[in-house]
Design an enzyme around this catalytic site. Structure first.
Site, PDB file in Angstrom:
ATOM      1  N   CYS A  49      -3.791  -3.628  14.131  1.00  0.00           N
ATOM      2  CA  CYS A  49      -3.269  -3.189  12.832  1.00  0.00           C
ATOM      3  C   CYS A  49      -3.525  -4.247  11.760  1.00  0.00           C
ATOM      4  CB  CYS A  49      -1.770  -2.922  12.971  1.00  0.00           C
ATOM      5  SG  CYS A  49      -0.925  -2.673  11.400  1.00  0.00           S
ATOM      6  N   GLU A  60       0.816  -1.215   0.000  1.00  0.00           N
ATOM      7  CA  GLU A  60       0.000   0.000   0.000  1.00  0.00           C
ATOM      8  C   GLU A  60       0.847   1.260   0.000  1.00  0.00           C
ATOM      9  OE1 GLU A  60      -3.625  -1.889   2.595  1.00  0.00           O
ATOM     10  OE2 GLU A  60      -2.758   0.036   3.169  1.00  0.00           O
ATOM     11  N   CYS A 101       2.556   8.309   2.041  1.00  0.00           N
ATOM     12  CA  CYS A 101       2.827   7.333   3.099  1.00  0.00           C
ATOM     13  C   CYS A 101       3.249   6.039   2.400  1.00  0.00           C
ATOM     14  CB  CYS A 101       1.550   7.126   3.912  1.00  0.00           C
ATOM     15  SG  CYS A 101       1.700   5.844   5.150  1.00  0.00           S
ATOM     16  N   CYS A 142       0.991  -6.124  15.955  1.00  0.00           N
ATOM     17  CA  CYS A 142       0.149  -5.238  16.773  1.00  0.00           C
ATOM     18  C   CYS A 142      -1.312  -5.625  16.532  1.00  0.00           C
ATOM     19  CB  CYS A 142       0.385  -3.772  16.414  1.00  0.00           C
ATOM     20  SG  CYS A 142       2.118  -3.318  16.598  1.00  0.00           S
ATOM     21  N   ASN A 144      -8.568   3.413  13.751  1.00  0.00           N
ATOM     22  CA  ASN A 144      -9.271   3.101  12.514  1.00  0.00           C
ATOM     23  C   ASN A 144      -9.684   1.629  12.666  1.00  0.00           C
ATOM     24  OD1 ASN A 144     -10.057   3.789   9.958  1.00  0.00           O
ATOM     25  ND2 ASN A 144      -8.006   4.291   9.258  1.00  0.00           N
ATOM     26  N   HIS A 165       1.342   3.594  22.364  1.00  0.00           N
ATOM     27  CA  HIS A 165       0.005   3.016  22.575  1.00  0.00           C
ATOM     28  C   HIS A 165      -0.262   2.505  24.000  1.00  0.00           C
ATOM     29  CE1 HIS A 165       0.159   3.437  18.330  1.00  0.00           C
ATOM     30  NE2 HIS A 165       0.812   2.336  18.100  1.00  0.00           N
ATOM     31  N   CYS A 219      -3.308   1.631   7.766  1.00  0.00           N
ATOM     32  CA  CYS A 219      -2.213   0.765   7.367  1.00  0.00           C
ATOM     33  C   CYS A 219      -2.677  -0.674   7.106  1.00  0.00           C
ATOM     34  CB  CYS A 219      -1.217   0.830   8.507  1.00  0.00           C
ATOM     35  SG  CYS A 219       0.044  -0.367   8.586  1.00  0.00           S
ATOM     36  N   GLY A 223       4.522  -2.399   7.329  1.00  0.00           N
ATOM     37  CA  GLY A 223       5.838  -2.877   7.725  1.00  0.00           C
ATOM     38  C   GLY A 223       6.526  -2.046   8.788  1.00  0.00           C
ATOM     39  N   CYS A 270       3.965  -7.477   7.991  1.00  0.00           N
ATOM     40  CA  CYS A 270       4.779  -7.047   9.133  1.00  0.00           C
ATOM     41  C   CYS A 270       4.834  -8.173  10.152  1.00  0.00           C
ATOM     42  CB  CYS A 270       4.187  -5.801   9.783  1.00  0.00           C
ATOM     43  SG  CYS A 270       5.184  -5.173  11.153  1.00  0.00           S
TER      44      CYS A 270
HETATM   45  N1  SAH Z   1       5.516  -0.178  11.873  1.00  0.00           N
HETATM   46  C1  SAH Z   1       5.617   1.200  12.142  1.00  0.00           C
HETATM   47  C2  SAH Z   1       5.115   2.064  11.014  1.00  0.00           C
HETATM   48  C3  SAH Z   1       3.846   1.634  10.334  1.00  0.00           C
HETATM   49  S1  SAH Z   1       2.370   1.770  11.284  1.00  0.00           S
HETATM   50  C4  SAH Z   1       4.932   1.551  13.451  1.00  0.00           C
HETATM   51  O1  SAH Z   1       4.225   0.703  13.979  1.00  0.00           O
HETATM   52  O2  SAH Z   1       5.156   2.640  13.942  1.00  0.00           O
HETATM   53  C5  SAH Z   1       2.152   3.523  11.437  1.00  0.00           C
HETATM   54  C6  SAH Z   1       1.279   3.943  12.592  1.00  0.00           C
HETATM   55  O3  SAH Z   1      -0.096   3.575  12.341  1.00  0.00           O
HETATM   56  C7  SAH Z   1       1.654   3.303  13.928  1.00  0.00           C
HETATM   57  O4  SAH Z   1       1.672   4.255  14.953  1.00  0.00           O
HETATM   58  C8  SAH Z   1       0.545   2.305  14.116  1.00  0.00           C
HETATM   59  O5  SAH Z   1       0.387   1.942  15.463  1.00  0.00           O
HETATM   60  C9  SAH Z   1      -0.637   3.036  13.542  1.00  0.00           C
HETATM   61  N2  SAH Z   1      -1.774   2.174  13.193  1.00  0.00           N
HETATM   62  C10 SAH Z   1      -1.751   0.946  12.668  1.00  0.00           C
HETATM   63  N3  SAH Z   1      -3.010   0.462  12.500  1.00  0.00           N
HETATM   64  C11 SAH Z   1      -3.836   1.429  12.939  1.00  0.00           C
HETATM   65  C12 SAH Z   1      -5.265   1.535  13.026  1.00  0.00           C
HETATM   66  N4  SAH Z   1      -6.046   0.550  12.635  1.00  0.00           N
HETATM   67  N5  SAH Z   1      -5.777   2.679  13.537  1.00  0.00           N
HETATM   68  C13 SAH Z   1      -4.975   3.701  13.933  1.00  0.00           C
HETATM   69  N6  SAH Z   1      -3.633   3.659  13.870  1.00  0.00           N
HETATM   70  C14 SAH Z   1      -3.062   2.526  13.389  1.00  0.00           C
HETATM   71 FE1  SF4 Z   2       2.612  -2.868  14.393  1.00  0.00          FE
HETATM   72 FE2  SF4 Z   2       3.475  -1.000  12.654  1.00  0.00          FE
HETATM   73 FE3  SF4 Z   2       3.729  -3.601  12.093  1.00  0.00          FE
HETATM   74 FE4  SF4 Z   2       1.319  -2.549  12.090  1.00  0.00          FE
HETATM   75  S1  SF4 Z   2       2.976  -2.045  10.708  1.00  0.00           S
HETATM   76  S2  SF4 Z   2       1.928  -4.516  13.041  1.00  0.00           S
HETATM   77  S3  SF4 Z   2       1.495  -1.053  13.723  1.00  0.00           S
HETATM   78  S4  SF4 Z   2       4.710  -2.521  13.764  1.00  0.00           S
END
Ligand code: SAH
Ligand code: SF4
Length: 359
Positions: free
Chosen positions: A123, A96, A109, A120, A297, A223, A340, A166, A116
């Site tokens: 995500c 994406e 972005c 999390c 989200n 978080h 993401c 990622g 990944c």
């Molecule tokens: N892996 C890195 C960068 C990609 S995610 C990281 O985790 O920082 C970028 C940001 O989007 C992170 O802060 C992540 O926690 C947040 N994010 C991921 N899924 C989300 C969702 N469903 N709603 C809101 N924020 C989200």
């Molecule tokens: Fe976590 Fe960022 Fe990976 Fe999503 S992309 S699983 S928020 S580390």
């Protein structure tokens, strides 16, 4: 890599391109002709590179390729500001890239991995698991792809955020090679202050970033402000506990004299109460820190919901009482799965539904 595999020219930094060409007996001037052709002119094929000597063109044609990304699916938000692309890589993986146009300033972005490994829970990318790292050329290719779209409408790109699919510090070498290409003054020449790298908190990567002085702004996804609460959302928190993470962040701030942005996805009832804000305020108070709060989200694989606007404001007020500034990041493009990993999973769900179930 076997010598007959063509090199993707977008995988190379300018020094690496110089080494390749000097190995063939060409002077640095020829490196710069190729480089400006790729990144200033944004030629799509070697034939389009201005001033390229025919002998060098045929040598490059034999040993290298220009690895473009192919659009696979795209969506536009209802307000027209957000354009979300699912781009296909050579091996069929999709990633994406999101282009956000706002008040004449464009931000892209980009992804650093297909999937990944960090898992999390909220995500969509984490819910998929890791397929593989992206090469530098696949990371740079996303920026080139949107640059071409912007050029068509006479706009220019200002910000690049490494916040797509990622974990960039899990793919450190390729991500940094891509950053070197993006800021190269003879090429895309993006401003170092306008590139933001977001990490889940990979401690060795943050320390390395502090030592190497890379031209990026650092954002760290928190978080949770206690180990137990954080690990429930971010499993990587078990590997790199908060005391180690905060030590690495302080090391980064001291060494680079640069502030860190902390990201906090606000999930109703789970991490958005005044008490959570107090704990976060105590953790960050006195540091050169700025918090970006992002209402969740919602994703298919997680049952949490976004915080209400009143809770968001109350959360920010408590942070401010600790001297910690914060900004609410808009969930722009929420109507187009712009979180993401969400477009990819939505497209895959739709594809699965539309597959014939019987021959
Ligand atoms: N892996 C890195 C960068 C990609 S995610 C990281 O985790 O920082 C970028 C940001 O989007 C992170 O802060 C992540 O926690 C947040 N994010 C991921 N899924 C989300 C969702 N469903 N709603 C809101 N924020 C989200
Ligand atoms: Fe976590 Fe960022 Fe990976 Fe999503 S992309 S699983 S928020 S580390």
């Amino acid at each position: 890599m076997p010598s007959d595999t063509p090199i993707n020219l977008y995988d190379l930094t300018r020094p690496a391109l110089g080494e390749l060409l000097s190995g063939w007996g060409y002077r640095p001037h020829h490196r710069d002709v190729v480089w400006t052709g790729l990144y200033r002119q944004q030629a799509r094929a070697l034939d389009e590179v201005e001033g390229l000597r025919p002998d060098l063109r045929s040598r490059l044609g034999e040993h290298t390729r220009l690895g473009h990304l192919t659009p696979h699916h795209e969506t536009f938000s209802s307000d027209g500001h957000t354009h979300k692309l699912l781009l296909r890589l050579d091996d069929g993986q999709t990633i994406e890239t999101v282009l956000m146009r706002f008040k004449g300033r464009a931000t892209v972005c980009i992804s650093t991995q297909a999937g990944c490994a960090m898992g999390c829970v909220f995500c969509a990318t984490g819910q998929m698991g890791l397929s593989r790292h992206l090469s530098p050329g696949e990371i740079v290719g996303q920026v080139l792809h949107v640059q071409r779209l912007l050029r068509e409408s006479g706009e220019s790109l200002r910000n690049v955020v490494l916040m797509g699919m990622g974990e960039p510090l899990h793919n450190y070498e390729h991500t940094m090679a891509a950053v070197d290409v993006l800021v190269d003054p003879l090429g895309l020449a993006l401003g170092p202050r306008f590139i933001t790298l977001s990490t889940v908190g990979v401690v060795p990567g943050i320390r390395r970033l502090a030592d190497e002085d890379r031209p990026v702004q650092l954002a760290v996804s928190l978080h949770g402000a206690t180990d137990a609460e954080r690990a429930a959302l971010v499993p990587a928190g078990r590997r790199w506990p908060l005391d180690e993470l905060m030590d690495a962040c302080r090391y980064y701030i001291d060494k680079r004299k640069r502030r860190i942005f902390f990201e906090w996805t606000l999930i109703a009832g789970r991490n958005d109460t005044a008490e959570h804000a107090q704990t976060l305020g105590r953790l960050l108070g006195g540091m050169d820190a700025h918090v970006n709060v992002i209402p969740l989200n919602p994703t298919v694989g997680y049952d949490g919901g976004p915080s209400q606007p009143a809770s968001v404001r109350a959360f920010q007020d408590v942070l401010m009482s600790h001297g910690v500034p914060s900004t609410v990041r808009q969930r722009r493009g929420i109507d187009i799965d712009a979180g993401c990993g969400q477009l990819k999973s939505a497209v895959e769900r739709r594809t699965r539904r539309s597959l014939p179930t019987s021959p």
